[in-house]
Scaffold this motif. Structure first.
Motif, PDB file in Angstrom:
ATOM      1  N   PHE A  98      26.177  54.157  67.062  1.00  0.00           N
ATOM      2  CA  PHE A  98      26.962  53.169  68.236  1.00  0.00           C
ATOM      3  C   PHE A  98      27.842  52.270  67.503  1.00  0.00           C
ATOM      4  CE2 PHE A  98      22.963  54.681  70.646  1.00  0.00           C
ATOM      5  CZ  PHE A  98      23.779  54.854  71.663  1.00  0.00           C
ATOM      6  N   GLU A  99      28.111  52.682  66.148  1.00  0.00           N
ATOM      7  CA  GLU A  99      28.729  51.397  65.445  1.00  0.00           C
ATOM      8  C   GLU A  99      30.143  51.135  66.161  1.00  0.00           C
ATOM      9  OE1 GLU A  99      30.653  50.754  60.939  1.00  0.00           O
ATOM     10  OE2 GLU A  99      30.116  53.002  61.634  1.00  0.00           O
ATOM     11  N   LYS A 100      30.862  52.015  66.817  1.00  0.00           N
ATOM     12  CA  LYS A 100      32.147  51.780  67.523  1.00  0.00           C
ATOM     13  C   LYS A 100      31.995  50.935  68.835  1.00  0.00           C
ATOM     14  CE  LYS A 100      34.695  53.622  64.219  1.00  0.00           C
ATOM     15  NZ  LYS A 100      35.555  52.396  63.434  1.00  0.00           N
ATOM     16  N   VAL A 101      30.692  51.205  69.469  1.00  0.00           N
ATOM     17  CA  VAL A 101      30.617  50.713  70.899  1.00  0.00           C
ATOM     18  C   VAL A 101      29.359  49.507  70.929  1.00  0.00           C
ATOM     19  CG1 VAL A 101      31.631  52.589  72.037  1.00  0.00           C
ATOM     20  CG2 VAL A 101      29.273  52.551  71.392  1.00  0.00           C
ATOM     21  N   PRO A 102      29.379  48.420  70.382  1.00  0.00           N
ATOM     22  CA  PRO A 102      28.293  47.526  70.441  1.00  0.00           C
ATOM     23  C   PRO A 102      28.154  47.148  71.660  1.00  0.00           C
ATOM     24  CG  PRO A 102      30.354  46.409  69.516  1.00  0.00           C
ATOM     25  CD  PRO A 102      30.600  47.886  69.452  1.00  0.00           C
ATOM     26  N   GLY A 103      29.166  47.154  72.651  1.00  0.00           N
ATOM     27  CA  GLY A 103      28.821  46.993  73.949  1.00  0.00           C
ATOM     28  C   GLY A 103      28.193  48.096  74.981  1.00  0.00           C
ATOM     29  N   PHE A 104      28.034  49.238  74.514  1.00  0.00           N
ATOM     30  CA  PHE A 104      27.480  50.340  75.223  1.00  0.00           C
ATOM     31  C   PHE A 104      25.874  49.945  75.395  1.00  0.00           C
ATOM     32  CE2 PHE A 104      25.111  54.152  76.156  1.00  0.00           C
ATOM     33  CZ  PHE A 104      26.294  55.004  76.575  1.00  0.00           C
ATOM     34  N   ALA A 105      25.469  49.646  76.717  1.00  0.00           N
ATOM     35  CA  ALA A 105      24.130  49.098  77.060  1.00  0.00           C
ATOM     36  C   ALA A 105      23.866  49.235  78.456  1.00  0.00           C
ATOM     37  CB  ALA A 105      24.111  47.533  76.812  1.00  0.00           C
ATOM     38  N   SER A 106      24.106  50.355  78.850  1.00  0.00           N
ATOM     39  CA  SER A 106      24.024  51.086  80.168  1.00  0.00           C
ATOM     40  C   SER A 106      22.765  51.968  80.421  1.00  0.00           C
ATOM     41  CB  SER A 106      25.109  51.419  80.983  1.00  0.00           C
ATOM     42  OG  SER A 106      24.720  52.233  82.295  1.00  0.00           O
ATOM     43  N   ARG A 107      21.839  51.599  80.880  1.00  0.00           N
ATOM     44  CA  ARG A 107      20.662  52.789  80.944  1.00  0.00           C
ATOM     45  C   ARG A 107      21.151  54.005  81.423  1.00  0.00           C
ATOM     46  NH1 ARG A 107      17.538  49.423  82.691  1.00  0.00           N
ATOM     47  NH2 ARG A 107      16.125  49.191  81.039  1.00  0.00           N
ATOM     48  N   ASP A 108      21.753  53.902  82.389  1.00  0.00           N
ATOM     49  CA  ASP A 108      22.310  55.217  83.097  1.00  0.00           C
ATOM     50  C   ASP A 108      23.339  55.868  82.556  1.00  0.00           C
ATOM     51  OD1 ASP A 108      20.794  54.352  85.565  1.00  0.00           O
ATOM     52  OD2 ASP A 108      22.370  53.434  86.799  1.00  0.00           O
ATOM     53  N   HIS A 109      24.142  55.303  81.717  1.00  0.00           N
ATOM     54  CA  HIS A 109      25.113  55.981  80.762  1.00  0.00           C
ATOM     55  C   HIS A 109      24.199  56.624  79.614  1.00  0.00           C
ATOM     56  CE1 HIS A 109      28.659  53.528  82.621  1.00  0.00           C
ATOM     57  NE2 HIS A 109      28.430  54.696  83.350  1.00  0.00           N
ATOM     58  N   LEU A 110      23.298  55.834  79.168  1.00  0.00           N
ATOM     59  CA  LEU A 110      22.661  56.506  77.866  1.00  0.00           C
ATOM     60  C   LEU A 110      21.894  57.683  78.305  1.00  0.00           C
ATOM     61  CD1 LEU A 110      21.918  56.348  75.028  1.00  0.00           C
ATOM     62  CD2 LEU A 110      20.208  54.668  75.523  1.00  0.00           C
ATOM     63  N   GLY A 111      21.034  57.344  79.597  1.00  0.00           N
ATOM     64  CA  GLY A 111      20.185  58.560  80.236  1.00  0.00           C
ATOM     65  C   GLY A 111      20.977  59.734  80.325  1.00  0.00           C
ATOM     66  N   GLU A 112      22.175  59.733  80.882  1.00  0.00           N
ATOM     67  CA  GLU A 112      23.098  60.865  81.171  1.00  0.00           C
ATOM     68  C   GLU A 112      23.672  61.414  79.988  1.00  0.00           C
ATOM     69  OE1 GLU A 112      27.540  61.906  83.148  1.00  0.00           O
ATOM     70  OE2 GLU A 112      26.674  59.717  83.188  1.00  0.00           O
ATOM     71  N   LEU A 113      23.830  60.690  79.068  1.00  0.00           N
ATOM     72  CA  LEU A 113      24.324  61.107  77.586  1.00  0.00           C
ATOM     73  C   LEU A 113      23.175  62.117  77.010  1.00  0.00           C
ATOM     74  CD1 LEU A 113      26.554  61.108  75.355  1.00  0.00           C
ATOM     75  CD2 LEU A 113      25.554  59.169  74.542  1.00  0.00           C
ATOM     76  N   VAL A 114      21.989  61.374  76.844  1.00  0.00           N
ATOM     77  CA  VAL A 114      20.741  62.020  76.203  1.00  0.00           C
ATOM     78  C   VAL A 114      20.332  63.262  76.970  1.00  0.00           C
ATOM     79  CG1 VAL A 114      18.352  61.903  75.641  1.00  0.00           C
ATOM     80  CG2 VAL A 114      20.002  59.820  75.318  1.00  0.00           C
ATOM     81  N   ARG A 115      20.383  63.210  78.330  1.00  0.00           N
ATOM     82  CA  ARG A 115      20.260  64.625  78.811  1.00  0.00           C
ATOM     83  C   ARG A 115      21.232  65.512  78.700  1.00  0.00           C
ATOM     84  NH1 ARG A 115      18.389  60.515  82.806  1.00  0.00           N
ATOM     85  NH2 ARG A 115      20.461  60.592  83.902  1.00  0.00           N
ATOM     86  N   ALA A 116      22.552  65.248  78.716  1.00  0.00           N
ATOM     87  CA  ALA A 116      23.707  65.998  78.627  1.00  0.00           C
ATOM     88  C   ALA A 116      23.542  66.814  77.185  1.00  0.00           C
ATOM     89  CB  ALA A 116      25.085  65.607  78.624  1.00  0.00           C
ATOM     90  N   ILE A 117      23.239  66.035  76.252  1.00  0.00           N
ATOM     91  CA  ILE A 117      23.275  66.447  74.677  1.00  0.00           C
ATOM     92  C   ILE A 117      21.825  67.321  74.553  1.00  0.00           C
ATOM     93  CG2 ILE A 117      22.843  65.750  72.276  1.00  0.00           C
ATOM     94  CD1 ILE A 117      24.409  63.381  73.120  1.00  0.00           C
ATOM     95  N   ARG A 118      21.010  66.982  75.184  1.00  0.00           N
ATOM     96  CA  ARG A 118      19.860  68.017  74.772  1.00  0.00           C
ATOM     97  C   ARG A 118      19.845  69.317  75.875  1.00  0.00           C
ATOM     98  NH1 ARG A 118      15.260  63.148  75.144  1.00  0.00           N
ATOM     99  NH2 ARG A 118      15.040  62.715  72.666  1.00  0.00           N
TER     100      ARG A 118
END
Length: 227
Positions: free
Chosen positions: A46-66
């Motif tokens: 997350f070095e380039k995106v210190p403002g990335f703080a959305s639970r929904d976006h992170l959840g979508e990202l984690v599910r998609a990668i897995r």
């Protein structure tokens, strides 16, 4: 208890809302480096995106990668808020290289300081067989012999291989972007310096079976022939 190096792949997030183009680029990287990424430990950076703080976006990202078969287990360079969100999805904060804090500071004598600062260069007078891992934790690694397919050699500094490199070589593992890899005959599965890598599929055919050096320039890993 035994400590050892773990080779993990970091996926650097550069947009606050990963979209279709992000996942398309990830799919392309998986296709071009399947042997490297599938089954390997994966981190989100997350070095380039210190403002990335959305639970929904992170959840979508984690599910998609897995869902792509990648073994996502942690994050790095995360803010406290991002760390808290990551923990909700079973991801741990990983401190690597230069970001690892000093646990205890003690005054040392100048003589002791000089001893600690000495590099731990390592020289191996044999071939490195498949399945073996050789690490130089503080300094350069020199292999007087070949590195077989399925073997890994890692160094915090440079790597010199006086033989054929068929396995994986990772230099500058603590983040040293000035590290280099030298080998007498290149047939590598993977070359990496400070986390940037090339796999066998992306190494130009004209460079294979040649005496080469690998180095970083403008955040890109370059390979050139040596005379």
């Amino acid at each position: 208890m035994r400590g050892r190096f773990l080779t993990a792949i970091a996926i650097r997030i550069e947009v606050d809302t990963p979209d279709a183009s992000f996942f398309a680029a990830l799919d392309e990287k998986i296709r071009s480096a399947a042997n490297l990424m599938v089954g390997a430990p994966i981190l989100l950076d997350f070095e380039k995106v210190p403002g990335f703080a959305s639970r929904d976006h992170l959840g979508e990202l984690v599910r998609a990668i897995r869902a792509k078969g990648l073994l996502l287990f942690g994050v790095q360079n995360a803010t406290p808020e991002q760390q808290a969100l990551a923990e909700e999805f079973g991801l741990i904060q990983v401190l690597v290289g230069r970001d690892t804090p000093v646990q205890q500071a003690r005054a040392v004598s100048p003589r002791r300081s000089r001893l600690v600062a000495q590099p731990g260069n390592k020289v191996i007078h044999r071939h490195v067989r498949s399945g073996q891992l050789v690490v130089a934790e503080r300094g350069d690694l020199t292999i007087i012999g070949s590195v077989a397919s399925g073997a890994e050699v890692l160094a915090s500094g440079n790597i010199h291989i006086y033989g054929t490199l068929r396995g994986r070589a990772m230099a500058g593992v603590e983040g040293d972007t000035n590290a280099r890899i030298f080998c007498s005959k290149l047939e590598a599965e993977l070359l990496a310096i400070a986390g940037l890598f090339k796999t066998s599929e992306t190494i130009h055919p004209d460079l294979r079976r040649c005496n080469v050096q690998a180095f970083l320039e403008d955040e890109t890993l370059h390979i050139e022939r040596l005379v």
